[in-house]
Enzyme design. Structure first.
Site, PDB file in Angstrom:
ATOM      1  N   GLU A 260      10.472 -15.139  38.689  1.00  0.00           N
ATOM      2  CA  GLU A 260      10.489 -16.077  37.559  1.00  0.00           C
ATOM      3  C   GLU A 260      11.682 -15.813  36.647  1.00  0.00           C
ATOM      4  OE1 GLU A 260      10.268 -14.096  34.772  1.00  0.00           O
ATOM      5  OE2 GLU A 260       9.748 -12.443  36.090  1.00  0.00           O
TER       6      GLU A 260
ATOM      7  N   GLY B 108      13.110  -9.013  36.337  1.00  0.00           N
ATOM      8  CA  GLY B 108      12.487 -10.259  36.749  1.00  0.00           C
ATOM      9  C   GLY B 108      13.339 -10.943  37.798  1.00  0.00           C
ATOM     10  N   GLU B 109      13.327 -12.271  37.815  1.00  0.00           N
ATOM     11  CA  GLU B 109      14.067 -13.132  38.739  1.00  0.00           C
ATOM     12  C   GLU B 109      13.919 -12.723  40.200  1.00  0.00           C
ATOM     13  OE1 GLU B 109      18.726 -11.609  38.649  1.00  0.00           O
ATOM     14  OE2 GLU B 109      18.049 -12.873  36.996  1.00  0.00           O
ATOM     15  N   ALA B 110      12.770 -12.115  40.557  1.00  0.00           N
ATOM     16  CA  ALA B 110      12.451 -11.689  41.927  1.00  0.00           C
ATOM     17  C   ALA B 110      13.334 -10.563  42.419  1.00  0.00           C
ATOM     18  CB  ALA B 110      12.511 -12.863  42.905  1.00  0.00           C
TER      19      ALA B 110
END
EC number: 2.4.2.21
Length: 339
Positions: free
Chosen positions: A161, A303-305
């Site tokens: 996300e 974050g951001e995978a």
């Protein structure tokens, strides 16, 4: 599938397909025949069996791996819970498109297809200290967007996300569904100082008080305290289960996003692995409460995978050994005969 009501989601969570136990048993039997002492590859062996169970084949493959990052904006940023302005969400989405973010590099290294799904970035959710973050229609739109983003055929899915303010939403969901005060779950997110941390805790406590009436309903909690990207992750996780796709969950926000599914069905996340435990304060406690054992512990909090993409490499190691090693019979190596 399109969810037209919250009851549709509840119904889907009651009727989730199981993994393929025949394939899992065959994978476990193969592990016992490979040229190594039984169990000597530790968690790599368990991961190969897990992949076999959800891919439905005794020798799993990772030919087609997808990473999906959902992005959304949060009205609660008006409360000053992040050191970054909400505009950064869209700016980072543009950075992903140019290939300039960490997830671009990690997805390429992991040989995974990266898809970024922005969700109404020009229309933030409501500030949940004063109103539900989303109404039913907005929540369902986001859940359906997540569901539809998942390819029907995929060997492995990593979820992540992007959304300024979303660690506040994640902390609020964790507190609402697992109990404890805000201080138990609120962390520094993108790097707030001590004053910002206290403010963020106050904001979460305000939200919990404001939405006290819905705290017994997992989906109402996700709708009232979450965000579009969290709702999309929830939808994508359900889609992956229905398509028989194993899932890697990223950090604190991603884990909190699927907590409502676990509250609806204790088996809802058996196709998921926690890719890593992040440095965000509440993540380790959240994983423990959800009985998810993280694959990596690298102190990441991006974050951001990014953590999920890093864990893909670990799964590739598991599959390489499982598929490529010789059995004792093939190699002409004597098996253990003594106690």
């Amino acid at each position: 599938m399109q969810f037209r009501s919250l009851d549709d989601i509840r119904s889907a969570c009651r009727d989730l397909p199981a993994g393929n136990e025949t394939s899992a048993a065959a994978a476990a039997a193969r592990q016992d025949q490979l040229t190594k002492p039984t169990g000597s590859l530790g968690q790599l062996e368990a991961l190969a069996v897990w992949l076999a169970r959800w891919q439905g084949q005794a020798v799993p493959r990772l030919d087609d791996v997808s990473v999906i990052v959902f992005a959304g904006n949060h009205g609660v940023t008006a409360q000053g819970v992040s050191p970054y302005p909400a505009a950064v969400t869209a700016q980072m989405v543009a950075n992903y498109a140019r290939g300039g973010a960490a997830i671009n590099q990690l997805a390429t290294l992991a040989q995974a297809k990266l898809t970024v799904v922005p969700l109404d970035l020009d229309r933030p959710t409501a500030d949940f200290t004063g109103a539900p973050a989303m109404d039913v229609a907005q929540f369902l739109d986001a859940v359906n967007a997540g569901y539809d983003a998942v390819p029907a055929r995929c060997a492995l899915l990593a979820l992540g996300e992007m959304g300024i303010g979303n660690t506040t939403a994640a902390a609020a969901i964790a507190a609402a569904l697992l109990g404890g005060d805000a201080a138990s779950w609120v962390g520094r997110g993108a790097g707030i100082g001590d004053d910002g941390l206290r403010l963020k805790q106050e904001v979460v406590d305000m939200a919990l008080a404001r939405h006290r009436a819905v705290l017994g309903d997992p989906l109402a909690v996700a709708m009232s305290l979450g965000g579009r990207e969290l709702a999309a992750i929830l939808g994508a996780t359900v889609a992956a289960r229905r398509h028989g796709i194993p899932v890697l969950l990223d950090g604190f926000v991603c884990t909190a996003a699927v907590l409502p599914l676990l509250k609806l069905n204790a088996d809802a996340l058996s196709h998921c692995q926690a890719a890593h435990v992040s440095a965000e304060a509440g993540h380790r406690a959240l994983l423990a409460a959800m009985k998810l054992n993280p694959l990596l512990d690298l102190g990441m909090r991006l974050g951001e995978a990014s953590g999920a993409a890093a864990a893909i490499l670990l799964l590739r190691a598991a599959v390489a050994c499982h598929a490529g090693m010789a059995t004792f019979a093939e190699a002409g190596v004597a098996e253990r005969s003594g106690p």
